[in-house]
Enzyme design. Structure first.
Site, PDB file in Angstrom:
ATOM      1  N   ASP A 164      -2.157  -6.885 -12.783  1.00  0.00           N
ATOM      2  CA  ASP A 164      -1.488  -7.123 -11.503  1.00  0.00           C
ATOM      3  C   ASP A 164      -0.192  -7.883 -11.759  1.00  0.00           C
ATOM      4  OD1 ASP A 164      -1.001  -7.515  -8.655  1.00  0.00           O
ATOM      5  OD2 ASP A 164      -3.159  -7.235  -8.365  1.00  0.00           O
ATOM      6  N   LYS A 178      -7.413   1.363  -6.938  1.00  0.00           N
ATOM      7  CA  LYS A 178      -8.156   1.152  -5.690  1.00  0.00           C
ATOM      8  C   LYS A 178      -7.195   0.658  -4.615  1.00  0.00           C
ATOM      9  CE  LYS A 178     -10.787  -2.435  -5.681  1.00  0.00           C
ATOM     10  NZ  LYS A 178      -9.966  -3.308  -4.813  1.00  0.00           N
ATOM     11  N   GLY A 218       2.337  -8.790  14.475  1.00  0.00           N
ATOM     12  CA  GLY A 218       3.515  -8.956  15.318  1.00  0.00           C
ATOM     13  C   GLY A 218       4.645  -8.009  14.970  1.00  0.00           C
ATOM     14  N   HIS A 240      -1.833   4.599  -1.676  1.00  0.00           N
ATOM     15  CA  HIS A 240      -1.469   4.769  -0.259  1.00  0.00           C
ATOM     16  C   HIS A 240      -0.355   3.806   0.169  1.00  0.00           C
ATOM     17  CE1 HIS A 240      -4.452   1.645   1.688  1.00  0.00           C
ATOM     18  NE2 HIS A 240      -3.779   1.129   0.692  1.00  0.00           N
TER      19      HIS A 240
END
Length: 352
Positions: free
Chosen positions: A219, A253, A125, A257
């Site tokens: 993480d 991985k 959305g 980006h």
């Protein structure tokens, strides 16, 4: 002589109209796929054990009789797009294709969570606000629509955070399928840290395949705080912009980006510190896209360019080889090697 409008032949104009309409209505591609996943149709066909007739399908779905024709229309369109095969004998029936096999829940390779996450209105959305976003100096698209950065939004919305992590884990399983044939990536390593490794889907496969290799999943603390490791798998919470656990190799991985070049340089420099500690000279392994319009097939290029637009909404980007090379040099790495991994992903190894 054939008539023309503004120097264009009618055939050219009608062809352009068809292209325009194809893209105007392209949202139906995604929404019909979402419908099939929500209705659990791939599993229904799988459990049926053979192609399922329309009458059997609508009976299991328990749809009103007035909507049977609409189910048929949606199935016909999904079949046209390659997600089902129509079998016409006594009654129209539907079989799975390779693409819809990837949507069967409970299978080893299931991308249904990816469909649900990406096509959730929370994410999809946001694209209604592209015009507003393009005039905002610093905000990401999700900053415009969600009121915060994407990662902050995940922290504050545990339900969608779970959906996102499930989607990333499902995608990792396909990448892991390719990594099984990449022994050269792990040869000679004693330890590896998977930065942004989520719940450890990839690390677990690495640990199973290379039991002597010590794996660290690194993480955000809120991602790994309740996860348990094993003999050669540990979970560590932290911030990759501050420091990364030392190891022979770092795995990135689908990480770089997401970020601007400036942020990527910060991450890569921390990776370099992690693999050169105590005089060692390890390596950084990147799994990401490399845009190459000259070599790639058109469909592969389209996927990469779609993802580039998607990453732009996070202030990230997909990169071509020259853009990757520039980053590596500026971060202090000496050389790199690019190898194909999957249909649209590459394996990039960089060395300090």
């Amino acid at each position: 002589m054939a008539s023309s409008i503004n120097g264009r032949k009618p055939s050219e104009i009608f062809k352009a109209q068809a292209l325009l309409y194809k893209h105007i209505y392209a949202f139906i591609d995604s929404m019909s796929l979402k419908w099939a996943v929500e209705m659990n149709i791939p599993n229904i066909i799988q459990n049926h054990g053979k192609p399922i007739s329309l009458s059997n399908l609508v009976s299991i779905l328990q749809v009103p009789s007035s909507k049977i024709g609409n189910v048929r229309r949606l199935m016909r369109y999904l079949a046209h797009n390659g997600f089902f095969e129509i079998i016409t004998k006594e009654e129209e029936s539907y079989a799975l294709t390779v693409a819809s096999e990837l949507l069967v829940r409970g299978s080893d390779l299931c991308l249904a969570p990816m469909v649900e996450c990406v096509l959730d209105p929370t994410l999809s959305g946001s694209y209604h606000e592209l015009k507003k976003w393009i005039y905002e100096e610093d905000l990401t698209l999700f900053g415009v629509t969600l009121g915060s950065g994407f990662w902050d939004f995940l922290d504050k919305n545990p339900e969608y955070n779970t959906s996102f992590n499930d989607a990333m884990a499902s995608d990792s399983k396909l990448i892991n399928l390719a990594l099984r044939d990449c022994d050269f990536v792990f040869d000679g390593l004693e330890s590896i840290v998977d930065v942004g490794g989520g719940t450890g889907t990839t690390a677990k496969i690495i640990c199973e395949t290379f039991p002597k290799l010590k794996c660290i999943v690194f993480d955000r603390p809120q991602v790994v705080e309740n996860l348990s490791g094993s003999n050669n798998l540990t979970y560590v919470g932290g911030d990759m912009f501050t420091s990364i656990p030392n190891a022979d190799a770092v795995l990135l991985k689908y990480i770089l980006h997401n970020w601007t070049d400036k942020d990527c340089l910060r991450i890569l420099k921390k990776c370099k510190e992690a693999v050169t500690n105590d005089g060692k000279r390890g390596k950084v392994t990147i799994i990401d896209m490399v845009i190459d319009k000259k070599k790639d097939e058109n469909q592969v290029t389209q996927i990469k360019l779609l993802m580039d637009v998607n990453m732009a909404c996070l202030n990230g980007k997909e990169r071509n080889e020259e853009e990757w090379k520039k980053l590596f040099i500026e971060a202090g790495f000496q050389h790199y090697k690019i190898s194909p991994l999957t249909g649209f992903l590459s394996l990039i190894e960089i060395y300090p």
